[in-house]
Design an enzyme around this catalytic site. Structure first.
Site, PDB file in Angstrom:
ATOM      1  N   GLN A  96       0.814  -1.207   0.000  1.00  9.84           N
ATOM      2  CA  GLN A  96       0.000   0.000   0.000  1.00  9.84           C
ATOM      3  C   GLN A  96       0.850   1.260   0.000  1.00  9.84           C
ATOM      4  O   GLN A  96       2.056   1.240   0.241  1.00  9.84           O
ATOM      5  CB  GLN A  96      -0.912   0.007   1.224  1.00  9.84           C
ATOM      6  CG  GLN A  96      -0.168  -0.025   2.554  1.00  9.84           C
ATOM      7  CD  GLN A  96      -1.112  -0.153   3.734  1.00  9.84           C
ATOM      8  OE1 GLN A  96      -1.343   0.807   4.454  1.00  9.84           O
ATOM      9  NE2 GLN A  96      -1.664  -1.359   3.924  1.00  9.84           N
ATOM     10  N   HIS A  98       0.232   5.794   0.840  1.00 14.16           N
ATOM     11  CA  HIS A  98      -0.657   6.825   1.353  1.00 14.16           C
ATOM     12  C   HIS A  98      -0.445   8.129   0.571  1.00 14.16           C
ATOM     13  O   HIS A  98       0.688   8.453   0.204  1.00 14.16           O
ATOM     14  CB  HIS A  98      -0.396   7.076   2.836  1.00 14.16           C
ATOM     15  CG  HIS A  98      -0.455   5.843   3.675  1.00 14.16           C
ATOM     16  ND1 HIS A  98      -1.586   5.056   3.740  1.00 14.16           N
ATOM     17  CD2 HIS A  98       0.471   5.237   4.458  1.00 14.16           C
ATOM     18  CE1 HIS A  98      -1.347   4.025   4.542  1.00 14.16           C
ATOM     19  NE2 HIS A  98      -0.112   4.121   4.981  1.00 14.16           N
ATOM     20  N   GLU A 133       2.974   7.732   8.818  1.00 12.80           N
ATOM     21  CA  GLU A 133       2.986   6.855   9.983  1.00 12.80           C
ATOM     22  C   GLU A 133       4.415   6.485  10.366  1.00 12.80           C
ATOM     23  O   GLU A 133       5.321   6.467   9.531  1.00 12.80           O
ATOM     24  CB  GLU A 133       2.146   5.596   9.733  1.00 12.80           C
ATOM     25  CG  GLU A 133       2.551   4.782   8.525  1.00 12.80           C
ATOM     26  CD  GLU A 133       1.519   3.735   8.144  1.00 12.80           C
ATOM     27  OE1 GLU A 133       0.311   4.033   8.228  1.00 12.80           O
ATOM     28  OE2 GLU A 133       1.919   2.639   7.742  1.00 12.80           O
ATOM     29  N   HIS A 258       4.816   0.247   0.556  1.00 17.59           N
ATOM     30  CA  HIS A 258       5.317  -0.590   1.646  1.00 17.59           C
ATOM     31  C   HIS A 258       4.302  -1.675   1.999  1.00 17.59           C
ATOM     32  O   HIS A 258       3.119  -1.604   1.637  1.00 17.59           O
ATOM     33  CB  HIS A 258       5.607   0.249   2.893  1.00 17.59           C
ATOM     34  CG  HIS A 258       4.384   0.913   3.473  1.00 17.59           C
ATOM     35  ND1 HIS A 258       3.852   2.085   2.965  1.00 17.59           N
ATOM     36  CD2 HIS A 258       3.569   0.567   4.514  1.00 17.59           C
ATOM     37  CE1 HIS A 258       2.790   2.430   3.665  1.00 17.59           C
ATOM     38  NE2 HIS A 258       2.588   1.514   4.615  1.00 17.59           N
ATOM     39  N   ARG A 277      -4.187   0.650  -2.277  1.00 19.94           N
ATOM     40  CA  ARG A 277      -3.562  -0.667  -2.258  1.00 19.94           C
ATOM     41  C   ARG A 277      -3.062  -1.071  -3.640  1.00 19.94           C
ATOM     42  O   ARG A 277      -3.706  -0.796  -4.645  1.00 19.94           O
ATOM     43  CB  ARG A 277      -4.546  -1.701  -1.715  1.00 19.94           C
ATOM     44  CG  ARG A 277      -4.909  -1.451  -0.262  1.00 19.94           C
ATOM     45  CD  ARG A 277      -5.976  -2.404   0.249  1.00 19.94           C
ATOM     46  NE  ARG A 277      -6.227  -2.185   1.670  1.00 19.94           N
ATOM     47  CZ  ARG A 277      -7.057  -1.267   2.151  1.00 19.94           C
ATOM     48  NH1 ARG A 277      -7.737  -0.489   1.317  1.00 19.94           N
ATOM     49  NH2 ARG A 277      -7.215  -1.118   3.458  1.00 19.94           N
TER      50      ARG A 277
END
Length: 396
Positions: A96, A98, A133, A258, A277
């Site tokens: 996936q 972001h 994240e 990642h 994804r």
């Protein structure tokens, strides 16, 4: 300060024992993938208040300037901008990426205008926020993270003669690294449905027979067995394979392709659901949108290195929503800054939290608290291992 009751997410890839062990519970044999600590609408924590249990979002919206602090409200609105998690993976998560903040805003607005329900399976953007994240390993943790040199992936394909290997070698031979990686990933994500199973199956079969001597030797076959015909298994060859040891951290900015493979870690992230994804999933994959979001740069593995101050290790990546603090293990005396709210979790031991304003609270293994901004700076002392999430610094 308020003690928290937190929710566990039972995703299929979750480990069976790590989170129950942390919480002092008997495992029930079901996957316990993530423990969420925060005010995210998907599984908000409950705060123990004088008037009784209260969902953390309600506590915040009742008095946001007192609970979050004026600066945090000015920057992010009346919401807790971060989510703290314990992540326990026995099986791989999806491959996936972001979006950055601008893409999240525009993508969300476009799908709203088209009238796509926020909970629709084919929706890409579920909110207007980005989702950087940071992951801090609590045990050896395996991941795929960011692109490696295309020449390295090309070398690993030299002993294969199947059709897909030939095509990927051609893609990876392009002079420009970004163009080479984009061509290879685009090919994999846009394989014709009539040929996909044959091409990927032939590649995996030959890969398992040849078993090139490389870091990816065992991983492609394992991923293909879990997700037959999924191009993500072959796409893993394009990425760095990373092993984090306890205390090591990764920061995943926007655009970094990642997948987490296995292990237990602390994760802190901006409060968003925006995930695009690429594979290793049975959920929606939008190749065109994903290829526009992915950063195809070859960059060093994005380890996050802490600074040591006031008795704690502070991870402050380039994300204004959060910082992560690790205290201990062992005998500790540490201080958390008091500029905003914090979520504190005891991983082990027994520690006492001493706010500038308010009563003290003792934390044992698996217990957690929400610290309001109006509590001021927080002292933590005792013997144990503690993590805390706070709002990040204002970025220039």
């Amino acid at each position: 300060m308020h003690r928290l009751t937190n929710q566990v997410r039972p995703y299929a890839w979750g480990a069976r024992t790590a989170i129950p062990r942390l919480l002092g519970l008997e495992p029930d044999g079901t996957p316990q993938a993530e423990l969420w600590l925060g005010a995210h609408h998907g599984a908000p924590s409950t705060a123990r208040c004088e008037r009784g249990p209260l969902p953390l979002p309600e506590l915040i919206t009742a008095e946001p300037h007192r609970v979050l602090g004026a600066e945090v409200v000015d920057r992010f609105g009346a919401r807790l901008p971060f989510l703290l998690k314990i992540l326990a993976a026995d099986e791989p998560l999806s491959l996936q990426v972001h979006p950055d903040a601008a893409r999240a805003r525009s993508g969300f607005a476009a799908e709203e205008e088209r009238g796509i329900p926020v909970d629709a399976p084919h929706r890409n953007y579920r909110d207007p926020h980005h989702k950087p994240e940071l992951l801090l390993a609590l045990e050896p943790f395996e991941a795929l993270c960011g692109f490696r040199e295309p020449a390295a992936a090309h070398r690993d394909l030299l002993d294969l003669s199947c059709e897909l290997a030939d095509l990927l070698r051609e893609d990876l031979s392009r002079e420009d690294d970004r163009a080479a990686l984009r061509a290879a990933l685009t090919r994999l994500l846009t394989l014709d449905a009539a040929d996909r199973g044959r091409l990927i199956g032939g590649f995996v079969d030959e890969w398992e027979r040849v078993r090139p001597r490389c870091a990816h030797a065992g991983i492609i076959g394992d991923l293909a067995a879990r997700y037959p015909g999924d191009p993500g298994a072959v796409a893993s060859l394009l990425l760095n394979r990373v092993t984090l040891w306890p205390g090591q951290a990764l920061f995943l900015p926007a655009g970094n392709l990642h997948a987490y493979l296995q292990g237990t870690a602390v994760e802190v992230m901006a409060g968003s659901d925006n995930v695009l994804r690429a594979g290793l999933t049975r959920k929606h994959v939008d190749p065109a949108e994903l290829l526009d979001v992915v950063d195809f740069s070859v960059l060093p593995i994005p380890y996050s290195l802490p600074t040591v101050q006031d008795g704690r290790r502070q991870f402050s990546p380039a994300a204004p929503e959060f910082a992560l603090h690790e205290i201990g293990p062992g005998r500790v005396t540490a201080h958390l800054p008091g500029e905003g709210p914090a979520v504190v979790l005891a991983l082990n031991g027994r520690v006492e939290l001493i706010p500038e304003i308010g009563r003290r609270i003792e934390l044992l293994r698996g217990q957690s608290v929400f610290v309001q901004a109006d509590s001021g700076p927080l002292k933590i002392e005792g013997r144990g291992h503690v993590v805390a999430a706070t709002v990040g610094a204002l970025l220039g």
